[in-house]
Structures are given as structure tokens and as C-alpha cells.
Design an enzyme around this catalytic site. Sequence first.
Site, short mmCIF file in Angstrom:
data_model
loop_
_atom_site.label_atom_id
_atom_site.label_comp_id
_atom_site.label_asym_id
_atom_site.label_seq_id
_atom_site.Cartn_x
_atom_site.Cartn_y
_atom_site.Cartn_z
CG ASP A 1 94.14 17.62 53.76
OD1 ASP A 1 95.51 17.24 53.57
OD2 ASP A 1 93.42 17.14 54.12
CD GLU B 1 97.60 19.76 51.76
OE1 GLU B 1 97.83 18.85 52.49
OE2 GLU B 1 96.94 20.96 52.56
#
Length: 253
Positions: free
Chosen positions: A74, A146
Amino acid sequence: MWARTAAWVFGLPETLREICYRRDNVKPVDELQKTIGHRFGDMELLLTAMTHSSWANEQAVPVEHNERLEFLGDAVLELCVSEELFRRFPSAREGDLTRMRSRLVSKPSLEGVARELRLDMSLRLGKGEESQGGRERGSLLSDALEAMLGAVFLDAGYIAAKGVVMRILGPHFPEALVPVRTKDYKSQLQELTQKLFRDRPVYTLLGSSGPEHDKQFDVRVVLPDGTVFEATGPSMKRAEQMAAARAVATLDK
């Protein structure tokens, strides 16, 4: 070889043999590497990125799942996108850059990219999660995407991770401008095609996928000269805007 020998000599449980070999899902994972343009030096990282906690919890021995990699990925994704936007739009204000970045790294955006990559084919899910349709769940797919980016970063560093981000998200950058510009892309595309070809573009719904609460719509726009652009979005309207954005980006060059 040591893993095969150890499993045979010491009679290790099948789950541990599987963990030692890491042979499950080999073909989909190999295809995924080709698609993203990165060959992992440490395959363990990619396999961990594709391992959901439900699968790990069903094993007889401790197995790492992808939540920590998701946390890292992320941050990596946000940095890569922020840098690219900063370089591409030197005159853009902070607020505009923030809105563009938010659009690119939003869950719906990442879900669409994950589906384009067919990430669901590489996931390792527990039996319960599988039976409940977890492989089609958008949030699970975006989390795995992610995690994969976090794995690339650990495997080869920032430059490699940025390369993967741009390969999979680069085509979506024009779409990030939709909430910033005053005119929508469908209107802009129609103006361009009328000017260039004296005709209008044609939009077609190719189909939809996913559960009712998380549907994705595939749309195609064909320009009067036969050029085709496709996009996937959380609604037909959004998908049409995304396809139009790609067309406008090409015609504006």
C-alpha cells in the site's frame, strides 16, 4: 532437493511438503510474473503475496499470509503513483494531485486492475473462503494486488516496483483526470471524433462479472476509424468514461 529428502526421511505432513516445494499454483503464478513483467528471484515472496489468511489458517504448520505484504505494498503503491503524478503534472496543485492519486489507488481502481491481471487465478484461499465466493471478492483482490507490489519491492527494490506499477496502472493515468477536469471524457471524445472523423464513437457493453454487490462492467468504444479502446469499471457509466479517457489520451498526443 533438501525439502523432498526431508519430507521423505522424516515423514513430514503433506502440508509441510507442500510448503517446502511451493509447487501449488505454479502455472497461474508463472503467468502472473509474465503479465507484470517481473521474474521473482525469491518466489516465496510472490507465493506469500497470493496467500490469503484463510488458507494459512487451515494448514497444519504455521504459514505466512499476505497481510503484512499488503501493508507494505500500500505504501509502495502510493509512493510510486505520487512520484509519477508529480513528474507528469509539474503545474498541478496539491489538491489536484491528491485527487488524481486517490482515484488511481482507490479500491475500485485496484480491483479492476487485479481482474485485468487475472489475479484471482493465483490466489490461495481456504475452503470456507473459496466456497463463499472469495475468489471474486473485490476487496480481497485489491489487497492481493497491494501485497504483490510489496513483494516486488522486497524482491528487487523501488525501481522494479515502480516499473510494475507503471505497467499495470499506467494505462489508467488518463482516467485519474476525470474528476479534475470540468468536462467529462465522453463529451471530449465526441468533440474530437466529430472534428477528426465527422462521426461519433460507438460504445458497447461487453459483459459484466462478479457478485451483485461488487459487479464490474466491461465496455468497448470504437472510433470511426475502427480504433478500439476497452475498460472495466464498477458501473457501465464509469467504464464508458474510462474507455473514453484512454481514447482521448491517444487522440490528444
